[in-house]
Every structure is written in C-alpha cells, then in structure tokens.
Design an enzyme around this catalytic site. Structure first.
Site, mmCIF file in Angstrom:
data_model
loop_
_atom_site.group_PDB
_atom_site.id
_atom_site.type_symbol
_atom_site.label_atom_id
_atom_site.label_comp_id
_atom_site.label_asym_id
_atom_site.label_seq_id
_atom_site.Cartn_x
_atom_site.Cartn_y
_atom_site.Cartn_z
ATOM 1 N N CYS A 61 0.868 -1.152 0.106
ATOM 2 C CA CYS A 61 0.376 0.076 -0.067
ATOM 3 C C CYS A 61 0.828 1.341 -0.054
ATOM 4 O O CYS A 61 0.574 2.293 -0.584
ATOM 5 C CB CYS A 61 -1.061 -0.052 1.403
ATOM 6 S SG CYS A 61 -0.311 -0.108 2.744
ATOM 7 N N HIS A 169 -2.457 1.232 7.056
ATOM 8 C CA HIS A 169 -2.647 1.286 5.715
ATOM 9 C C HIS A 169 -2.171 2.691 5.132
ATOM 10 O O HIS A 169 -1.984 3.574 6.089
ATOM 11 C CB HIS A 169 -4.127 1.228 5.239
ATOM 12 C CG HIS A 169 -4.478 0.937 3.718
ATOM 13 N ND1 HIS A 169 -3.715 0.100 3.056
ATOM 14 C CD2 HIS A 169 -5.299 1.565 2.984
ATOM 15 C CE1 HIS A 169 -4.442 0.197 1.747
ATOM 16 N NE2 HIS A 169 -5.463 1.252 1.967
ATOM 17 N N ASP A 187 -8.458 4.421 -2.114
ATOM 18 C CA ASP A 187 -7.903 3.092 -1.584
ATOM 19 C C ASP A 187 -7.104 2.505 -2.427
ATOM 20 O O ASP A 187 -7.728 2.060 -3.510
ATOM 21 C CB ASP A 187 -8.923 2.560 -0.657
ATOM 22 C CG ASP A 187 -8.381 1.338 0.178
ATOM 23 O OD1 ASP A 187 -7.410 0.876 -0.225
ATOM 24 O OD2 ASP A 187 -9.157 1.248 1.128
#
Length: 385
Positions: A61, A169, A187
C-alpha cells in the site's frame, strides 16, 4: 485470475465498507463529489484519478500510494536518473529489501526515506507531532491547489479505527468537502475496498493510533516534485535522534571493535553505514550538489582536491563499499568524521590514526577543519588531539 483466487482464499477480496463510510460511486457519494467540485475541493482529484493504481501485493500500500502520487505529479526521467517516465512499485529505489516490504510493508520513517530517494520533496507529519487544524489546512492546500506548488497528500492510518479489516494502511486523499468535513480516500487496495468518503475527524483519529511495529503514531505526507534533484539521486531523509544514537554508540563501534589496521577500521565504518540506508541518505543530504550555491560548489571542489591528497583517501578509494557512494572523496569525508579513537584502545588508536597516515588533517590544519565542519555538518573533534 490466479491472483484473484489467492486474494479470495486469504479473505481480503471485496470487503463491505462500514456503514459510516460513504462509497464514492453511490448516489450520496456522487452528490458529495458534485458539491465538493463546485466548492473547489476537487482540484487535486483529476490528476490522481488518471493514475489511480491498485497495489500489486497485499503489503504494497505504501509503494502503490507513492507511485500513484508521483505519476500524478509528472515526475519524469530527468528527476529519476534516466529511468522510465512511468514509475512502478518494482522500479522504485528502496533502502530496504523489496522482499521485506512484500512481507510486512513499510513504516512511517521508511516511507519518508523512500519518497526522498525517488525524487520527491516530502514533508512528513506524525499525528502526535502536529494538530488537527494543521491537518485540515494541509488537506485544503492539496485539494484546492491554493499553493504555488502542486502537492499531494498520502495518509497512513489504522483501518481498524475505521471499522475495516486489517490495520496499518497508506492511501492518497484526493478531495475535500469542507462544509461536510469529509475527505475522499482513493484506496489503493481496490481489490478490498472501493474509494470512499470519510469524516475528517475520523481519519485524524485513525492516524493518531500507534503503529504496532514502532509504537509511534501514524500521520500523513505532503509530497511535491523536488525542485533541485540531487546528482547522486539521494534526497533529504528524515531520521530520528534514536537512530543517530544507535549508529554512533552501537553499530559503528561493533563494526570496528578489534580492528588492528586502518583499512579494517574504514571497512567497519562503511559497512555499518551501508547497513542503514536511511542514515546514509541523511548523511549524504549535506553533500547535495544541486542544493549548493555557486560559492559552496567552488569550496567543495577545492575541498575534494585536498581530501584526494590524503592517505585516508587512498585507503577508502580501494574499498568495494564506495561503489554506492557519489564519490570516494565524500566517503572519505564521512569516514573522517567518526570518532573512531573513542572506541579503540589507546595504543591501537595511535597506530591507526597518526597525522602522516590515516588522519585527514593535523592539529595545524585549522582551515581544513573549519571547512569540513561547514560542508559536512558533522563533528570532527575526535581528530583534534
């Protein structure tokens, strides 16, 4: 198809969003976007949307968010040392093994260093060291493009606090609805969650929670194109005093303990520094030629000539470790700044550091010492015996 089956097996594919998060593509999400667009809160959205990227691995991520933002900011090959124009997760320069990132991701400090090493100007903000008001102000800067420099914001936060599965994240914030106090998160784990709107105060609280690996809070990064890319490709790096303490009092002493010859001391110092690329990048920042004035470049050029005339340079220049340094002269300058005699027996220190052999300058070279301090920003007192 194979990767989709793997994601389904491990239970991270297509998770439902918590009810208090608003799916971007829903009717409500579209209404919020229209309102934000009208109010000028989506100016940073379109560049990011054009580069919207799905991370390649479950723990990528940080890498995925960074490549997406840097491609949106149009970092080209002139800034990344003749590489391809389009950055990918596997084309990034990393100071830690890619396998390590694949298995456990990256921390806040590691992200900051990675960003610097890859041509970005990065300003990092831990939630514990800034304020909610500052966070909102920075969101407004990147989403309304009110500043003179195009910037993007990547948040690192706890998924658990937002009611999602998983925990730490990274993802970019692409838009802001100031009146509703909502931010749009693109995202990068699109296989898991779609883009969504979240309350600004929720995101703030999610950033405040500590990272389980380091115990420090999470936060956010303001990224822009580095105006003066270094010729060595090494940019500003953020390090903590704890890392400095470890290097000076533990890592380097352990590497040179028991050394009986000058070359072994030098090898130990370089090996210890090479083992921590975050620390090395920070040390090299003071030698960023692109950031020097004309006078500084001239002084540094003269300094390099003096360094190259020393016995220490002759030792350093023969070692294989210097292949990753901008020059043997800079490696020599860094080595000379370490107080090695602090960690060696007196008789060994005298043997290894006599004025005619390994010492970069002697007691009478006051001008040399002043210039070293000026250019390196490091203490050279160990040589003034």
């Amino acid at each position: 198809m194979k990767s989709t089956k793997i994601l389904q097996c491990v239970g991270i594919y297509r998770r439902p969003l918590p009810s208090d998060l608003i799916t971007f593509s829903s009717s409500k999400g579209k209404t919020i976007f229209k309102e934000s667009l009208t109010a000028g809160g989506c100016e940073g959205y379109f560049d990011l949307a054009a580069q919207f990227h799905t991370q390649d691995e479950p723990a990528y991520c940080g890498l995925g968010s960074f490549t997406m933002v840097m491609n949106a900011l149009n970092i080209d090959e002139a800034d990344v040392r003749k590489r391809a124009r389009h950055l990918t997760e596997t084309s990034l320069d990393l100071h830690i093994p890619l396998e390590s990132v694949r298995s456990k991701g990256i921390t806040f400090d590691e992200f900051s260093c990675m960003a610097s090493l890859n041509g970005a100007h990065v300003s990092d903000h831990r939630a514990s060291s800034t304020t909610y008001e500052k966070f909102k102000s920075d969101i407004e800067v990147v989403t309304s493009r009110t500043g003179t420099t195009r910037k993007s914001l990547i948040a690192t936060f706890s998924r658990k606090y937002l009611g999602q599965t998983g925990d730490g994240h990274f993802s970019p914030i692409a838009a802001y609805h100031k009146d509703r106090s909502l931010v749009l998160v693109l995202d990068v784990a699109r296989f898991k969650y779609p883009p969504y709107w979240v309350r600004t105060d929720q995101m703030w609280e999610a950033m405040k929670l500590p990272d389980s690996e380091t115990g420090n809070s999470r936060g956010y990064f303001m990224l822009s194109k580095y105006r003066n890319p270094s010729v060595s490709g090494v940019m500003k790096a953020t390090i903590s005093w704890e890392l400095v303490r470890q290097m000076v009092l533990e890592k380097v002493p352990d590497s040179i303990r028991g050394a009986r010859e000058c070359v072994h001391v030098v090898e130990g110092i370089l090996t210890a520094i090479e083992g921590n690329q975050l620390f090395k990048a920070a040390m090299l920042e003071s030698h960023n030629e692109a950031a020097m004035t004309v006078d500084q470049k001239s002084a540094f050029s003269d300094l390099e000539l003096e360094i190259e005339s020393t016995e220490l340079f002759k030792v350093v220049s023969t070692l294989p470790q210097i292949s990753t340094w901008p020059s043997a002269a800079i490696a020599t300058l860094v080595v000379s700044s370490w107080p090695v005699d602090t960690f060696l027996d007196d008789d060994v220190a005298v043997q290894l550091l006599p004025p005619t052999e390994c010492r970069l300058f002697d007691d009478e070279s006051g001008l040399m010492k002043s210039r070293l301090l000026l250019m390196s920003g490091m203490s050279c007192d160990c040589h003034n015996q």
